[in-house]
Motif scaffolding. Structure first.
Motif, PDB file in Angstrom:
ATOM      1  N   ALA A 211     -48.735  11.607 -15.495  1.00 60.57           N
ATOM      2  CA  ALA A 211     -49.277  13.135 -15.408  1.00 60.57           C
ATOM      3  C   ALA A 211     -49.008  13.945 -16.468  1.00 60.57           C
ATOM      4  N   ALA A 212     -47.554  13.732 -17.019  1.00 60.64           N
ATOM      5  CA  ALA A 212     -47.517  14.596 -18.284  1.00 60.64           C
ATOM      6  C   ALA A 212     -48.411  14.447 -19.413  1.00 60.64           C
ATOM      7  N   VAL A 213     -48.771  12.947 -19.552  1.00 63.25           N
ATOM      8  CA  VAL A 213     -49.810  12.519 -20.561  1.00 63.25           C
ATOM      9  C   VAL A 213     -50.997  13.350 -20.341  1.00 63.25           C
ATOM     10  N   GLU A 214     -51.644  13.432 -18.980  1.00 61.54           N
ATOM     11  CA  GLU A 214     -52.485  14.124 -18.745  1.00 61.54           C
ATOM     12  C   GLU A 214     -52.563  15.627 -19.110  1.00 61.54           C
ATOM     13  N   ARG A 215     -51.512  16.368 -18.724  1.00 59.42           N
ATOM     14  CA  ARG A 215     -51.308  17.600 -18.928  1.00 59.42           C
ATOM     15  C   ARG A 215     -51.315  17.800 -20.620  1.00 59.42           C
ATOM     16  N   LEU A 216     -50.778  17.092 -21.234  1.00 59.61           N
ATOM     17  CA  LEU A 216     -50.522  17.182 -22.681  1.00 59.61           C
ATOM     18  C   LEU A 216     -52.166  16.957 -23.287  1.00 59.61           C
ATOM     19  N   ARG A 217     -52.642  16.189 -22.753  1.00 54.79           N
ATOM     20  CA  ARG A 217     -54.406  16.081 -23.106  1.00 54.79           C
ATOM     21  C   ARG A 217     -54.915  17.223 -22.919  1.00 54.79           C
ATOM     22  N   GLU A 218     -54.790  17.834 -21.952  1.00 49.94           N
ATOM     23  CA  GLU A 218     -55.505  19.000 -21.374  1.00 49.94           C
ATOM     24  C   GLU A 218     -55.313  20.193 -22.479  1.00 49.94           C
ATOM     25  N   ARG A 219     -53.714  20.179 -22.906  1.00 49.12           N
ATOM     26  CA  ARG A 219     -53.431  21.218 -23.547  1.00 49.12           C
ATOM     27  C   ARG A 219     -53.924  20.875 -25.042  1.00 49.12           C
ATOM     28  N   GLY A 220     -54.313  19.575 -25.491  1.00 47.07           N
ATOM     29  CA  GLY A 220     -54.645  19.502 -26.808  1.00 47.07           C
ATOM     30  C   GLY A 220     -53.609  18.831 -27.536  1.00 47.07           C
ATOM     31  N   VAL A 221     -52.620  18.499 -27.051  1.00 47.65           N
ATOM     32  CA  VAL A 221     -51.577  17.872 -27.719  1.00 47.65           C
ATOM     33  C   VAL A 221     -51.926  16.516 -28.139  1.00 47.65           C
ATOM     34  N   LEU A 222     -52.207  15.787 -27.126  1.00 48.29           N
ATOM     35  CA  LEU A 222     -52.589  14.363 -27.161  1.00 48.29           C
ATOM     36  C   LEU A 222     -54.071  14.357 -26.970  1.00 48.29           C
ATOM     37  N   ASP A 223     -54.466  12.954 -27.680  1.00 49.90           N
ATOM     38  CA  ASP A 223     -56.041  12.741 -27.689  1.00 49.90           C
ATOM     39  C   ASP A 223     -55.995  11.505 -26.547  1.00 49.90           C
ATOM     40  N   ALA A 224     -57.371  11.407 -26.467  1.00 57.09           N
ATOM     41  CA  ALA A 224     -57.810  10.256 -25.403  1.00 57.09           C
ATOM     42  C   ALA A 224     -56.637   8.970 -25.292  1.00 57.09           C
ATOM     43  N   ALA A 225     -56.508   8.506 -26.532  1.00 58.38           N
ATOM     44  CA  ALA A 225     -55.636   7.255 -26.800  1.00 58.38           C
ATOM     45  C   ALA A 225     -54.317   7.588 -26.316  1.00 58.38           C
ATOM     46  N   GLY A 226     -53.795   8.931 -26.455  1.00 57.43           N
ATOM     47  CA  GLY A 226     -52.211   9.164 -26.033  1.00 57.43           C
ATOM     48  C   GLY A 226     -51.771   9.305 -27.583  1.00 57.43           C
ATOM     49  N   GLU A 227     -52.234   9.519 -28.562  1.00 54.90           N
ATOM     50  CA  GLU A 227     -51.589   9.722 -29.876  1.00 54.90           C
ATOM     51  C   GLU A 227     -51.652  11.364 -30.258  1.00 54.90           C
ATOM     52  N   LEU A 228     -50.860  11.707 -30.682  1.00 56.60           N
ATOM     53  CA  LEU A 228     -50.739  13.171 -31.126  1.00 56.60           C
ATOM     54  C   LEU A 228     -52.052  13.472 -31.997  1.00 56.60           C
TER      55      LEU A 228
END
Length: 287
Positions: A211-228
């Motif tokens: 869930a945290a990964v998804e929030r960070l993706r929505e915020r633009g902190v992580l990309d689709a692969a989970g990288e910064l």
């Protein structure tokens, strides 16, 4: 304006902090607490690191440790204080630090002029630490400095570590990162604790992580692969820069030459400890 080279304080911290932290990975800590009837690893950790705060409940430790699930903390605090006193926990931690450093550094290093010099330099730096808004540092600053140089050095690394850590929590709050988001984004840098260690020790579930990964993706902190992303990399860099600013006083007080020398000595001790197996091999990483 700083009188030090860029990131000199951070480099010094990175050399000293692991020597504080290695005690929490040491079998000696479990042994000492086991003899006091405390054998759960989480309970040992919360008691050992939190004892300087006194016989506090889960709220104080959740607040000051930041990235632990409050439910996990609540399973062990304040209950542990029915079994041991905070002073007994502090004494056990110091005994574990003594036996751990003797094992990973050796008697010759502990008795060396370099260890005495490192203790003096680190304690000098800690003279400029400040108590306001730094609860874990302030609690540890009220403890007596051990007489033996290697324990004085470990105590000083503890002061400097908790001083920087308290400031880092302020930076995390300012950046809008909750506990799990802070862990996920740090791991994504490649310099943070591996997810399996986090999930095993911090009380979070895989669903919390995802869930945290998804929030960070929505915020633009992580990309689709989970990288910064570029924005995520900037966010983490800004976090460290903010922490550096709030943690500059000890190293400015020590001065450029002192910081360089303490970093050199600290790296030497750290390399020796790591070579002696002081840290789990799979502790850091993205996997």
């Amino acid at each position: 304006m700083s009188t030090l080279p860029p990131r000199a304080g951070r480099r010094c911290h990175n050399a000293l902090n692991p020597m504080h932290s290695c005690v929490y990975f040491s079998p000696d800590l479990g042994k000492e607490f086991g003899e006091l009837g405390i054998d759960n690893e989480s309970r040992v950790y919360f008691a050992a690191r939190g004892a300087a705060l006194g016989a506090v409940g889960a709220g104080a430790v959740t607040a000051t440790f930041y990235n632990f699930n409050h439910e996990l903390v609540g399973r062990h605090l304040p209950a542990v204080w029915s079994d041991i006193t905070p002073q007994a926990a502090l004494d056990a931690r110091l005994r574990a630090a003594d036996s751990t450093l003797r094992r990973v550094l050796g008697e010759e290093t502990l008795a060396s002029p370099e260890m005495a010099e490192a203790a003096r330099l680190a304690l000098t730096a800690a003279e400029a630490c400040t108590r306001h808004a730094r609860p874990l540092y302030a609690a540890h600053a009220d403890l007596e400095v051990p007489e033996q140089p290697h324990l004085a050095y470990w105590h000083a690394t503890t002061l400097l570590r908790e001083h920087r850590g308290d400031g880092h929590l302020a930076a995390l709050l300012t950046a809008g990162l909750d506990p799990v988001e802070a862990l996920v984004s740090h791991t994504a840098t490649g310099k943070g604790m591996a997810p399996r260690w986090i999930l095993a020790t911090r009380g979070w579930r895989r669903t919390d992580w995802d869930a945290a990964v998804e929030r960070l993706r929505e915020r633009g902190v992580l990309d689709a692969a989970g990288e910064l992303t570029e924005a995520g990399t900037t966010l983490r860099a800004d976090l460290e820069e903010a922490t550096d600013r709030m943690d500059s006083a000890p190293y400015e007080h020590l001065g450029a030459d002192g910081v360089e020398r303490l970093t050199e000595l600290g790296r030497g001790f750290l390399f020796a400890a790591a070579s002696a197996g002081a840290f789990p091999e799979d502790l850091v990483g993205k996997g």
